[in-house]
Scaffold this motif. Sequence first.
Motif, short mmCIF file in Angstrom:
data_model
loop_
_atom_site.label_atom_id
_atom_site.label_comp_id
_atom_site.label_asym_id
_atom_site.label_seq_id
_atom_site.Cartn_x
_atom_site.Cartn_y
_atom_site.Cartn_z
N LEU A 337 0.83 -1.21 0.00
CA LEU A 337 0.00 0.00 0.00
C LEU A 337 0.86 1.26 0.00
CD1 LEU A 337 -2.77 -1.07 2.55
CD2 LEU A 337 -2.91 -1.05 0.04
N MET A 338 1.99 1.22 0.70
CA MET A 338 2.91 2.36 0.69
C MET A 338 3.46 2.59 -0.71
SD MET A 338 4.42 4.79 2.47
CE MET A 338 4.53 4.41 4.22
N ARG A 339 3.80 1.52 -1.40
CA ARG A 339 4.31 1.68 -2.78
C ARG A 339 3.21 2.16 -3.70
NH1 ARG A 339 5.76 3.57 -6.22
NH2 ARG A 339 7.21 3.02 -7.90
N ARG A 340 1.99 1.68 -3.52
CA ARG A 340 0.86 2.14 -4.32
C ARG A 340 0.64 3.64 -4.15
NH1 ARG A 340 -5.25 0.00 -3.24
NH2 ARG A 340 -4.99 1.36 -1.41
N ALA A 341 0.96 4.15 -2.97
CA ALA A 341 0.77 5.57 -2.68
C ALA A 341 1.85 6.45 -3.29
CB ALA A 341 0.74 5.78 -1.16
N GLY A 342 2.84 5.85 -3.97
CA GLY A 342 3.87 6.64 -4.61
C GLY A 342 5.14 6.81 -3.80
N PHE A 343 5.32 5.97 -2.78
CA PHE A 343 6.53 6.02 -1.95
C PHE A 343 7.28 4.70 -2.08
CE2 PHE A 343 3.79 9.22 -0.27
CZ PHE A 343 4.61 10.21 0.24
N GLU A 344 8.59 4.79 -2.05
CA GLU A 344 9.41 3.58 -2.18
C GLU A 344 9.46 2.81 -0.87
OE1 GLU A 344 13.25 3.98 -3.97
OE2 GLU A 344 12.59 5.59 -5.32
N VAL A 345 9.59 1.51 -0.98
CA VAL A 345 9.83 0.62 0.15
C VAL A 345 11.14 -0.09 -0.13
CG1 VAL A 345 8.97 -1.33 1.49
CG2 VAL A 345 7.35 0.31 0.50
N ARG A 346 12.12 0.13 0.70
CA ARG A 346 13.47 -0.38 0.43
C ARG A 346 14.02 -1.16 1.62
NH1 ARG A 346 16.16 0.46 -4.71
NH2 ARG A 346 15.14 2.26 -5.70
N VAL A 347 14.95 -2.04 1.31
CA VAL A 347 15.72 -2.76 2.33
C VAL A 347 17.17 -2.31 2.24
CG1 VAL A 347 16.57 -5.01 3.11
CG2 VAL A 347 14.23 -4.78 2.30
N LEU A 348 17.77 -2.02 3.39
CA LEU A 348 19.21 -1.77 3.44
C LEU A 348 19.88 -3.13 3.67
CD1 LEU A 348 21.45 0.40 3.44
CD2 LEU A 348 21.24 0.46 5.94
N PRO A 349 20.46 -3.74 2.63
CA PRO A 349 20.86 -5.14 2.71
C PRO A 349 22.24 -5.37 3.32
CG PRO A 349 21.22 -4.35 0.50
CD PRO A 349 20.68 -3.18 1.29
N ILE A 350 22.55 -4.66 4.39
CA ILE A 350 23.83 -4.86 5.07
C ILE A 350 23.60 -5.00 6.56
CG2 ILE A 350 25.22 -3.62 3.33
CD1 ILE A 350 25.11 -1.18 5.18
N GLU A 351 24.50 -5.69 7.22
CA GLU A 351 24.43 -5.84 8.67
C GLU A 351 24.86 -4.52 9.30
OE1 GLU A 351 27.03 -9.07 9.53
OE2 GLU A 351 26.01 -10.46 8.18
N ASP A 352 23.97 -3.91 10.05
CA ASP A 352 24.29 -2.57 10.56
C ASP A 352 23.57 -2.31 11.87
OD1 ASP A 352 25.44 0.00 10.55
OD2 ASP A 352 23.69 0.86 9.56
N GLY A 353 23.84 -3.12 12.89
CA GLY A 353 23.35 -2.82 14.22
C GLY A 353 21.86 -2.97 14.42
#
Length: 612
Positions: A337-353
């Motif tokens: 639904l967030m993507r449908r609203a025109g906003f990106e949904v992303r994953v930061l694919p690194i180990e970072d705390g």
Amino acid sequence: MSEVPGISTAIPREPTGVLITTPTGIQSMDELQRRRWIVAGLNITTWLLLMWGVAHVMGAGGWTVLDYVLFVAFAIGSPWTVLGFWNSVIGFWLLHIAYEPMKQVAPFATAGDLPTPITLRTAILMTLRNEDPARAFLRLRTVKASLDATGEGAHFDYFILSDSNDTDVAVTEAAAAAAWKHELGDTSVTAPRITYRCRTDNTGFKAGNVRDFCERWGGDYEFMLPLDADSLMTGPSIVRLTRMMQAHPRLGILQSLVVGMPSSSMFARIFQFGMRHGMRTYTMGQSWWVGDCGPFWGHNALVRIKPFVDECHLPMLPGKPPLGGHILSHDQVEATLMRRAGFEVRVLPIEDGSYEENPPTMLDFAKRDVRWCQGNMQYIKLLDLPGLYPMSRFQLVWAILMFLGIPAWTMMIGLSPLAAWQAQSIADFPGGLAAFLYVAFFLMYLSPKIAGLADAMLTKGGVARYGGWLRFVVGGAIELVFSFLQGAVSTIRTTIFMAGLALGKSVTWGGQSRDAYGISWRTAINDLWPQLAFGIVICGALYAVSPTAFWWSLPLTAGYLVAVPFAVVTASPTMGRLFQKLGLNGIPEDFETPAEVKAVLGGDVGSPRLPV
């Protein structure tokens, strides 16, 4: 879509209205589409080749009803493995062959390392339901101490959102919150730093809990960071995520890569050892082509509140529970639904705390699995949601197939004695091709683990982070065996549960076990007798029909036969302490423990001397 104050809704488009870039403007849509076609081509081609080989084996001697059933079951059960294989291959290629992989996978991430001042407010939420209050508050206190140590702590407030219906637990939560506020001198009524709220009912479950926060307090904040009771994040990690979100106003959800914490449970240690190195290549590969339509796991992620409130309201599903009513696995639906609203949904694919705790026993893992199963199967009723992007709709389909494939595999194993008996009557049965397909598919199934092990071996200092070569190699071998045994136990439990779903059976949602504890033989037998019975019947029949087929089947069937001792031994506190002492199946934090992890494992969280 509603307007967001201060944020331009103008996304670059061609004159025809086609998007030129993703909403943030940092990645070409043409490039993403090209990647998706490549991945689709690789997966479809691989799946068709597998199906061709299976059809050749099944069709030897003519097609029977049994052949058709097995063929359909394999068709349903195999796609998840095929995609996992290609995600891992692509991820490995990115990490060890491609140029500047992070720019290809996460072009937004560079903003996190710039010394940009934090100017927007974030609410950090911890959602609770009958959890150990002391444990949960310790984690949230640690998060605050770590954030304060960065110098940016003033931009973050903390909310304890309780759905606890156990009176004693709720009273303890309220007392802990009051004590924390008193300790901080937090006496403000209009703008408190620490807020505790306990709902009188849990309408909507966790999603309803978060929605209630948004409606009451969400207007005061730009972002929210949901945490589960077992979550932990470091201050520098949160600050980096905040800078990324602040720099890219069209980034709606930014999911951190969540990894396990050190554990004294043998089961959790082995499980998270495999997840730790396997997730690195898998997530890199997946992020390369999923891009702006990424997943949301419901916790340890930054969420932009305004579009979440306006556009991500969950629908009530038609019909009665278990598949109707409130959506249980809400996070992936909110991502679509967030993507449908025109906003990106992303994953930061690194180990970072970013950390969580894994189930301490096989039985706890199985309980968690069936909760996810019910929630994912509800997605069937959401596939026709209007306006979803094709990739978002695919994410829902894939979540469904994750669990539909399990009874398909169980059916294939259950019918294997009949298949072995039938094969014996075929004079020209292609045994060589059957063996090749069997081995090839196993290697594909293990590819995320193999790629993860190879990645650690080829990364400078990678093996040292896991305690050195001896521990790493032994741990890898233990985890490979473990994955087959654990998989067998889980598949029967999930298959039985899915049959119950059809009859209206639903899961019970409540607190989860976090600490290591032993399982008695009686408890294990009471819970796992279906696995044992299934294994005895299938393995006995296979051995009677064809001893050779029985021995070949053991990677798939041994887990049924040893389910009870497997659950007891892997839950044993004695075995857990032994693995801890020897450093077996340890994760990097076992050998070099960050201050925040030390704090929640028994250290002093009152000290501000945490890494910045």
